[in-house]
Design a protein around this motif. Structure first.
Motif, PDB file in Angstrom:
ATOM      1  N   ALA B  96       0.841  -1.206   0.000  1.00 60.50           N
ATOM      2  CA  ALA B  96       0.000   0.000   0.000  1.00 60.50           C
ATOM      3  C   ALA B  96       0.874   1.252   0.000  1.00 60.50           C
ATOM      4  N   THR B  97       1.928   1.220   0.822  1.00 58.78           N
ATOM      5  CA  THR B  97       2.831   2.366   0.886  1.00 58.78           C
ATOM      6  C   THR B  97       3.586   2.542  -0.427  1.00 58.78           C
ATOM      7  N   MET B  98       4.049   1.420  -0.971  1.00 54.55           N
ATOM      8  CA  MET B  98       4.769   1.470  -2.243  1.00 54.55           C
ATOM      9  C   MET B  98       3.886   2.086  -3.324  1.00 54.55           C
ATOM     10  N   GLU B  99       2.642   1.655  -3.325  1.00 54.79           N
ATOM     11  CA  GLU B  99       1.684   2.170  -4.297  1.00 54.79           C
ATOM     12  C   GLU B  99       1.583   3.690  -4.187  1.00 54.79           C
ATOM     13  N   LEU B 100       1.456   4.138  -2.969  1.00 57.24           N
ATOM     14  CA  LEU B 100       1.351   5.574  -2.709  1.00 57.24           C
ATOM     15  C   LEU B 100       2.633   6.289  -3.157  1.00 57.24           C
ATOM     16  N   ALA B 101       3.777   5.687  -2.771  1.00 56.68           N
ATOM     17  CA  ALA B 101       5.059   6.331  -3.081  1.00 56.68           C
ATOM     18  C   ALA B 101       5.298   6.383  -4.584  1.00 56.68           C
ATOM     19  N   VAL B 102       4.973   5.287  -5.272  1.00 64.59           N
ATOM     20  CA  VAL B 102       5.183   5.261  -6.724  1.00 64.59           C
ATOM     21  C   VAL B 102       4.295   6.302  -7.396  1.00 64.59           C
ATOM     22  N   ALA B 103       3.017   6.360  -6.938  1.00 64.53           N
ATOM     23  CA  ALA B 103       2.112   7.350  -7.523  1.00 64.53           C
ATOM     24  C   ALA B 103       2.657   8.761  -7.297  1.00 64.53           C
ATOM     25  N   ALA B 104       3.148   9.019  -6.079  1.00 63.14           N
ATOM     26  CA  ALA B 104       3.695  10.341  -5.763  1.00 63.14           C
ATOM     27  C   ALA B 104       4.926  10.639  -6.606  1.00 63.14           C
ATOM     28  N   LEU B 105       5.767   9.607  -6.778  1.00 62.86           N
ATOM     29  CA  LEU B 105       6.987   9.783  -7.567  1.00 62.86           C
ATOM     30  C   LEU B 105       6.627  10.121  -9.016  1.00 62.86           C
ATOM     31  N   LEU B 106       5.643   9.382  -9.552  1.00 61.19           N
ATOM     32  CA  LEU B 106       5.212   9.641 -10.927  1.00 61.19           C
ATOM     33  C   LEU B 106       4.744  11.080 -11.080  1.00 61.19           C
ATOM     34  N   ILE B 107       3.930  11.520 -10.113  1.00 57.10           N
ATOM     35  CA  ILE B 107       3.422  12.894 -10.180  1.00 57.10           C
ATOM     36  C   ILE B 107       4.582  13.885 -10.179  1.00 57.10           C
ATOM     37  N   SER B 108       5.560  13.648  -9.281  1.00 61.28           N
ATOM     38  CA  SER B 108       6.664  14.621  -9.205  1.00 61.28           C
ATOM     39  C   SER B 108       7.468  14.649 -10.497  1.00 61.28           C
ATOM     40  N   VAL B 109       7.666  13.486 -11.109  1.00 61.81           N
ATOM     41  CA  VAL B 109       8.479  13.450 -12.325  1.00 61.81           C
ATOM     42  C   VAL B 109       7.695  14.015 -13.508  1.00 61.81           C
ATOM     43  N   VAL B 110       6.470  13.517 -13.666  1.00 59.87           N
ATOM     44  CA  VAL B 110       5.684  13.866 -14.851  1.00 59.87           C
ATOM     45  C   VAL B 110       5.345  15.358 -14.859  1.00 59.87           C
ATOM     46  N   LEU B 111       5.120  15.925 -13.685  1.00 54.34           N
ATOM     47  CA  LEU B 111       4.846  17.363 -13.634  1.00 54.34           C
ATOM     48  C   LEU B 111       6.117  18.180 -13.412  1.00 54.34           C
ATOM     49  N   GLY B 112       6.973  17.684 -12.536  1.00 53.05           N
ATOM     50  CA  GLY B 112       8.118  18.483 -12.092  1.00 53.05           C
ATOM     51  C   GLY B 112       9.122  18.774 -13.181  1.00 53.05           C
ATOM     52  N   ILE B 113       9.483  17.761 -13.971  1.00 52.92           N
ATOM     53  CA  ILE B 113      10.506  17.980 -14.989  1.00 52.92           C
ATOM     54  C   ILE B 113      10.014  18.975 -16.053  1.00 52.92           C
ATOM     55  N   TRP B 271      -4.452   5.896   5.229  1.00 55.05           N
ATOM     56  CA  TRP B 271      -3.934   4.977   4.209  1.00 55.05           C
ATOM     57  C   TRP B 271      -3.300   3.782   4.926  1.00 55.05           C
ATOM     58  N   PRO B 272      -3.735   2.569   4.635  1.00 49.85           N
ATOM     59  CA  PRO B 272      -3.274   1.403   5.413  1.00 49.85           C
ATOM     60  C   PRO B 272      -1.861   0.970   5.047  1.00 49.85           C
ATOM     61  N   GLY B 273      -0.873   1.809   5.258  1.00 54.33           N
ATOM     62  CA  GLY B 273       0.497   1.484   4.875  1.00 54.33           C
ATOM     63  C   GLY B 273       1.406   1.355   6.085  1.00 54.33           C
ATOM     64  N   ILE B 274       2.718   1.252   5.835  1.00 53.69           N
ATOM     65  CA  ILE B 274       3.649   1.015   6.938  1.00 53.69           C
ATOM     66  C   ILE B 274       3.860   2.267   7.778  1.00 53.69           C
ATOM     67  N   GLY B 275       3.659   3.422   7.203  1.00 49.13           N
ATOM     68  CA  GLY B 275       3.842   4.651   7.974  1.00 49.13           C
ATOM     69  C   GLY B 275       2.893   4.668   9.158  1.00 49.13           C
ATOM     70  N   LYS B 276       1.664   4.309   8.876  1.00 47.42           N
ATOM     71  CA  LYS B 276       0.659   4.294   9.927  1.00 47.42           C
ATOM     72  C   LYS B 276       0.995   3.210  10.955  1.00 47.42           C
ATOM     73  N   LEU B 277       1.461   2.057  10.437  1.00 46.99           N
ATOM     74  CA  LEU B 277       1.874   0.968  11.336  1.00 46.99           C
ATOM     75  C   LEU B 277       2.975   1.443  12.269  1.00 46.99           C
ATOM     76  N   LEU B 278       3.918   2.207  11.739  1.00 47.51           N
ATOM     77  CA  LEU B 278       5.050   2.683  12.544  1.00 47.51           C
ATOM     78  C   LEU B 278       4.553   3.580  13.665  1.00 47.51           C
ATOM     79  N   ILE B 279       3.672   4.528  13.294  1.00 47.22           N
ATOM     80  CA  ILE B 279       3.158   5.450  14.299  1.00 47.22           C
ATOM     81  C   ILE B 279       2.455   4.681  15.419  1.00 47.22           C
TER      82      ILE B 279
END
Lengths: 338, 326
Positions: B96-113, B271-279
């Protein structure tokens, strides 16, 4: 050398100014010259005299905040000063090519040499990759690069400086241009490589009938290479004539100073003569003749901008007090106080 | 290249070992989990039994060595709270976290560059100044505040996008659960991903702009134009490939950051990912989960660094991996 009636390039009263925050810099201010097929024109001057900007103006590559504000650049009769971008793009690299000063910087470090050569062909002609590749290989061999086939697959950092400049020259030659603007192409190279490249470029121009504008500050390069010479100072051509005439018998005090500051065997043991002072800031040129602050022959008329005169036949000079033939000694060698 | 990778992996093992010690001792110092784990009404005997069953009665070095011994066998301990292997807990939530991170990464690259390149090509233009101002907001506004504002605007006021969870339509691709195969999944991931991406997007934009401004003045770009190439080819081939080098470096490292520090975003958007688990685990002093989480993150960073170095050699022919003394 065959000289046809239609010049390859005719520059008339070219003015390229830069509109900076500090004010308007007149980098090129009324420059005119003509280059005919197969002819080499030497454009000589100190740093900041406007020779490189002249070259970029011809290429249509003057960057903001610079602009061609006046004059004409006639390529085979067509005025290309401020021509539409697409027209300029089609001319660049195809009809008019350019070689840059620093071979270490002109090739893109992350692209292979074949990529950079093939794209130059395909930008202008609809040819297959294989054909473009074959032409690139032939061009590399033409400029004397051994094992061209292998070298095409290399990256620029795998070449030495001299080799890179050969590659740049090969790229310039790819589309058989009518005119090559060479901006100090041998300045960054050591003397032996410089000699080889000069020899080869001269040979190629003779073979292909390409006209050339050779921008340099090195009079000895021009002496062996050029047919005509334009000496530039502060954005203006101050003396123009055939190379032998001008070098043997300079009439403008600036040309005179340049020539007498070239070291030679006859002057062994004597301090080199030099032109005092520095090129004036183009933002703040003296009124009248821009050279008057450094000129040994300065006189009362120098506060008025000199027009072009012809003190000797077939020579254009901008000076109120030109040096007459045989009068050379009259120009005092400035005392070296440093 | 092979030698380089092997040497790199050996260094990575050392890094992991050192990190395990630091993490383990750090968590050991933080507090005693028994107070939270043991019910208030438990008597002394029950209390003692729990402490012994968790191995908390042993001295630090015994606990650590026992942890190492198990870790070498792939067992990072059992969660005190869930009574499940910590590694399993993390692996369940990692996709779940990876999914979120990949989506965020795509957004940063596709818009940012593209934004960065546009701003770099015409730095004086009004739209460039808008882009740069936006990027300043992007990395100075706190993530949690932006997240809440996005929920208020898009979920509450406009009702366009859901504000919590990752949706119900989970599909399995190669054994990994993902919700990105359906429109519903994308609608769930959009808000948290944009929220998470905002900081990286700004960083990528600024990086791409700085790179572009530097590269367009290089002689090789002018020479490319002197060859008569179209502006498009000059920008997309000659400029872009050169500015990608710093962008890839930063993105590689930032991706680790995206995964590791998605804590805030995951908390706000449930979001049911590891970040929430850590907290949650930190709140409950669930030591094995914290340690396992940090170990996974260390591995992730080591792996990403390696991947960045390899990408580097692909992008820049001047870099030869054997020469890098990492």
């Amino acid at each position: 050398m065959a000289k046809s009636d239609v010049p390859t390039l005719e520059v008339r009263n070219l003015q390229t100014h830069f509109f900076t925050r500090a004010g308007e810099v007149k980098a090129v201010n009324d420059v005119s010259f003509t280059v005919r097929p197969g002819e080499v024109l030497g454009l000589v001057g100190e740093s900041g005299s406007g020779k490189t900007v002249t070259g970029f103006s011809i290429m249509g590559l003057v960057d903001e905040p610079g602009r061609i504000v006046g004059g004409e650049i006639l390529y085979k009769g067509e005025n290309i000063a401020n021509a539409p971008d697409e027209r300029m793009r089609r001319l660049r690299g195809n009809n008019i090519a350019m070689i840059f000063q620093d071979p270490m910087m002109t090739l893109n470090p992350v692209l292979r040499v074949d990529t950079q050569m093939i794209e130059a062909i395909q930008a202008h002609e609809n040819v297959s990759r294989d054909e473009a590749w074959e032409r690139s290989r032939a061009a590399l061999e033409q400029v004397g690069i051994p094992a061209a086939e292998e070298r095409l697959k290399s990256y620029p950092h795998q070449f030495s400086g001299g080799m890179r400049q050969r590659v740049a020259i090969a790229i310039a030659l790819l589309n058989k241009p009518d005119l090559i603007v060479a901006d100090e192409p041998t300045t960054a190279l050591d003397v032996t490589i410089q000699g080889q490249i000069l020899y080869e470029v001269q040979k190629l121009c003779e073979e292909t009938g390409t006209a050339m504008i050779w921008i340099t500050h090195d009079l000895s390069v021009v002496a062996g290479l050029a047919d005509e010479i334009c000496v530039m100072y502060a954005g203006k051509v101050v003396e123009h004539g055939t190379v032998d005439d001008v070098l043997d018998n300079p009439t403008h005090p600036y040309t005179h100073g340049l020539i007498s500051s070239v070291p030679s065997r006859n002057k062994r043991g004597q301090p080199l003569s030099q032109i005092p002072g520095m090129t004036p800031s183009l933002l703040n040129l003296p009124k009248g003749c821009p050279f008057k602050t450094r000129c040994p022959r300065v006189g009362p008329d120098c506060d008025i901008e000199p027009e072009i005169t012809h003190p000797v036949p077939a020579r254009d000079v901008r000076c109120h007090y030109p040096v007459a033939a045989g009068e050379a000694a009259a120009v005092p060698t400035p005392e070296v106080t440093a | 290249m092979t030698v380089f990778i092997i040497r790199r992996l050996m260094q990575a093992a050392l890094v992991v070992l050192v990190m395990s010690f630091l993490v383990f001792s750090g968590v050991f110092l933080v507090g005693d989990p028994t107070e939270i784990l043991v019910a208030d009404d438990a008597d002394q005997a029950e209390r003692q039994a729990i402490i012994e069953s968790l191995g908390l009665d042993k001295p630090f070095h015994i606990q650590y060595l026992r942890f190492l011994q198990k870790a070498a066998q792939g067992n990072l301990g059992e969660s005190f709270v869930f009574n499940e292997p910590a590694l399993q807990l993390i692996m369940d939530r990692l996709p779940a976290t990876m999914e979120l991170a990949v989506a965020a990464l795509l957004i940063s690259v596709v818009l940012g560059i593209p934004l960065g390149v546009i701003a770099g090509l015409r730095p004086e233009a009004a739209y460039s100044k808008i882009i740069m101002t936006g990027s300043i907001l992007g990395f100075s506004l706190p993530t949690f505040w932006v997240g809440i504002m996005m929920i208020i605007l898009f979920s509450v006021q406009l009702g366009w996008l859901p504000s919590t969870g990752r949706g119900d339509e989970i599909h399995y691709v190669l054994g990994f659960p993902t919700s990105l195969l359906t429109l519903d999944g994308w609608s769930h991931v959009l808000l948290p991903a944009v929220n998470l991406a905002l900081f990286k997007l700004s960083a990528v934009t600024r990086l791409a702009r700085a790179g572009t401004r530097e590269v367009v003045h290089q002689d090789y770009v002018k020479f490319a134009r002197a060859k008569g190439l179209t502006d498009r080819r000059v920008i997309f081939v000659h400029v872009l490939k050169n500015i990608l080098i710093p962008v890839v470096t930063v993105l590689g490292l930032e991706f680790g950051g995206l995964v590791a520090f998605s804590v805030v975003t995951e908390t706000i958007f449930a979001w049911p990912g590891i970040g929430k688990l850590l907290i949650d685990s930190i709140g409950l002093l669930d030591r094995p989960v914290i340690v396992a989480y940090l170990m996974i993150i260390v591995l992730l960073f080591v792996f990403l660094n390696l991947a960045v170095d390899i990408c580097y050699s692909l992008l820049d022919p001047r870099v030869r991996l054997q020469d890098i003394k990492a």
